[in-house]
Write a protein that holds these residues in place. Structure first.
Motif, PDB file in Angstrom:
ATOM      1  N   MET A 120      73.111  -9.649  86.257  1.00 41.65           N
ATOM      2  CA  MET A 120      73.757  -8.855  85.217  1.00 41.65           C
ATOM      3  C   MET A 120      72.691  -8.281  84.290  1.00 41.65           C
ATOM      4  O   MET A 120      71.795  -8.984  83.855  1.00 41.65           O
ATOM      5  CB  MET A 120      74.729  -9.753  84.450  1.00 41.65           C
ATOM      6  N   GLU A 121      72.795  -6.966  83.978  1.00 37.26           N
ATOM      7  CA  GLU A 121      71.809  -6.286  83.139  1.00 37.26           C
ATOM      8  C   GLU A 121      72.043  -6.599  81.665  1.00 37.26           C
ATOM      9  O   GLU A 121      73.171  -6.769  81.221  1.00 37.26           O
ATOM     10  CB  GLU A 121      71.896  -4.773  83.321  1.00 37.26           C
ATOM     11  N   ALA A 122      70.921  -6.633  80.932  1.00 37.96           N
ATOM     12  CA  ALA A 122      71.012  -6.779  79.486  1.00 37.96           C
ATOM     13  C   ALA A 122      71.516  -5.462  78.901  1.00 37.96           C
ATOM     14  O   ALA A 122      71.281  -4.402  79.480  1.00 37.96           O
ATOM     15  CB  ALA A 122      69.645  -7.125  78.913  1.00 37.96           C
ATOM     16  N   PRO A 123      72.214  -5.501  77.771  1.00 38.48           N
ATOM     17  CA  PRO A 123      72.725  -4.261  77.164  1.00 38.48           C
ATOM     18  C   PRO A 123      71.628  -3.233  76.883  1.00 38.48           C
ATOM     19  O   PRO A 123      71.828  -2.041  77.050  1.00 38.48           O
ATOM     20  CB  PRO A 123      73.376  -4.719  75.866  1.00 38.48           C
ATOM     21  N   GLU A 124      70.441  -3.711  76.489  1.00 38.91           N
ATOM     22  CA  GLU A 124      69.336  -2.802  76.195  1.00 38.91           C
ATOM     23  C   GLU A 124      68.877  -2.086  77.464  1.00 38.91           C
ATOM     24  O   GLU A 124      68.582  -0.892  77.455  1.00 38.91           O
ATOM     25  CB  GLU A 124      68.149  -3.557  75.587  1.00 38.91           C
ATOM     26  N   GLU A 125      68.831  -2.822  78.563  1.00 38.98           N
ATOM     27  CA  GLU A 125      68.401  -2.239  79.831  1.00 38.98           C
ATOM     28  C   GLU A 125      69.424  -1.208  80.317  1.00 38.98           C
ATOM     29  O   GLU A 125      69.060  -0.132  80.796  1.00 38.98           O
ATOM     30  CB  GLU A 125      68.220  -3.334  80.880  1.00 38.98           C
ATOM     31  N   SER A 126      70.676  -1.527  80.158  1.00 34.84           N
ATOM     32  CA  SER A 126      71.738  -0.611  80.547  1.00 34.84           C
ATOM     33  C   SER A 126      71.672   0.677  79.713  1.00 34.84           C
ATOM     34  O   SER A 126      71.828   1.776  80.238  1.00 34.84           O
ATOM     35  CB  SER A 126      73.092  -1.282  80.369  1.00 34.84           C
ATOM     36  N   ALA A 127      71.430   0.537  78.418  1.00 27.73           N
ATOM     37  CA  ALA A 127      71.327   1.700  77.541  1.00 27.73           C
ATOM     38  C   ALA A 127      70.116   2.550  77.911  1.00 27.73           C
ATOM     39  O   ALA A 127      70.192   3.778  77.921  1.00 27.73           O
ATOM     40  CB  ALA A 127      71.239   1.261  76.086  1.00 27.73           C
ATOM     41  N   ALA A 128      69.011   1.908  78.241  1.00 22.71           N
ATOM     42  CA  ALA A 128      67.807   2.634  78.635  1.00 22.71           C
ATOM     43  C   ALA A 128      68.040   3.391  79.939  1.00 22.71           C
ATOM     44  O   ALA A 128      67.607   4.543  80.086  1.00 22.71           O
ATOM     45  CB  ALA A 128      66.625   1.678  78.787  1.00 22.71           C
ATOM     46  N   LEU A 129      68.721   2.784  80.883  1.00 21.86           N
ATOM     47  CA  LEU A 129      69.024   3.462  82.142  1.00 21.86           C
ATOM     48  C   LEU A 129      69.954   4.652  81.916  1.00 21.86           C
ATOM     49  O   LEU A 129      69.785   5.714  82.524  1.00 21.86           O
ATOM     50  CB  LEU A 129      69.647   2.487  83.135  1.00 21.86           C
ATOM     51  N   ALA A 130      70.916   4.483  81.048  1.00 23.21           N
ATOM     52  CA  ALA A 130      71.846   5.577  80.745  1.00 23.21           C
ATOM     53  C   ALA A 130      71.103   6.755  80.122  1.00 23.21           C
ATOM     54  O   ALA A 130      71.347   7.918  80.468  1.00 23.21           O
ATOM     55  CB  ALA A 130      72.947   5.094  79.818  1.00 23.21           C
ATOM     56  N   LEU A 131      70.171   6.470  79.218  1.00 18.24           N
ATOM     57  CA  LEU A 131      69.389   7.529  78.589  1.00 18.24           C
ATOM     58  C   LEU A 131      68.466   8.222  79.595  1.00 18.24           C
ATOM     59  O   LEU A 131      68.305   9.438  79.562  1.00 18.24           O
ATOM     60  CB  LEU A 131      68.562   6.981  77.431  1.00 18.24           C
ATOM     61  N   SER A 132      67.877   7.452  80.486  1.00 15.37           N
ATOM     62  CA  SER A 132      66.982   8.067  81.472  1.00 15.37           C
ATOM     63  C   SER A 132      67.759   8.992  82.408  1.00 15.37           C
ATOM     64  O   SER A 132      67.250  10.035  82.819  1.00 15.37           O
ATOM     65  CB  SER A 132      66.227   7.003  82.268  1.00 15.37           C
ATOM     66  N   GLU A 133      68.992   8.637  82.731  1.00  8.25           N
ATOM     67  CA  GLU A 133      69.824   9.510  83.555  1.00  8.25           C
ATOM     68  C   GLU A 133      70.255  10.750  82.776  1.00  8.25           C
ATOM     69  O   GLU A 133      70.289  11.853  83.316  1.00  8.25           O
ATOM     70  CB  GLU A 133      71.050   8.749  84.055  1.00  8.25           C
ATOM     71  N   LYS A 134      70.569  10.564  81.493  1.00 10.53           N
ATOM     72  CA  LYS A 134      71.017  11.671  80.664  1.00 10.53           C
ATOM     73  C   LYS A 134      69.920  12.727  80.522  1.00 10.53           C
ATOM     74  O   LYS A 134      70.186  13.922  80.531  1.00 10.53           O
ATOM     75  CB  LYS A 134      71.410  11.149  79.284  1.00 10.53           C
ATOM     76  N   TYR A 135      68.672  12.278  80.392  1.00  8.60           N
ATOM     77  CA  TYR A 135      67.553  13.192  80.181  1.00  8.60           C
ATOM     78  C   TYR A 135      66.675  13.315  81.427  1.00  8.60           C
ATOM     79  O   TYR A 135      65.466  13.506  81.328  1.00  8.60           O
ATOM     80  CB  TYR A 135      66.724  12.734  78.979  1.00  8.60           C
ATOM     81  N   ALA A 136      67.286  13.276  82.591  1.00  9.48           N
ATOM     82  CA  ALA A 136      66.539  13.340  83.846  1.00  9.48           C
ATOM     83  C   ALA A 136      65.912  14.716  84.064  1.00  9.48           C
ATOM     84  O   ALA A 136      64.876  14.829  84.706  1.00  9.48           O
ATOM     85  CB  ALA A 136      67.452  12.987  85.017  1.00  9.48           C
TER      86      ALA A 136
END
Length: 57
Positions: free
Chosen positions: A1-17
């Protein structure tokens, strides 16, 4: 299970791909296409002159 911070970082990296460079390249290409289309137009001298000034920007 991912930490909330890691999940947020992944979401941002996808948003600004799409990089800033890619956006600028896409805009330059679109501007070139618009310039070609404006060159094909005929009509009122002042309207065409205004369109050509718009494309320069």
């Amino acid at each position: 299970m991912e930490a909330p911070e890691e999940s947020a970082a992944l979401a941002l990296s996808e948003k600004y791909a799409v990089s800033y460079k890619q956006i600028n390249d896409d805009m330059a290409e679109a501007n070139g296409e618009l310039t070609e289309l404006v060159e094909q137009l005929t009509g009122d001298e002042f309207a065409i002159k205004g369109l050509k000034e718009l494309v320069k920007e």
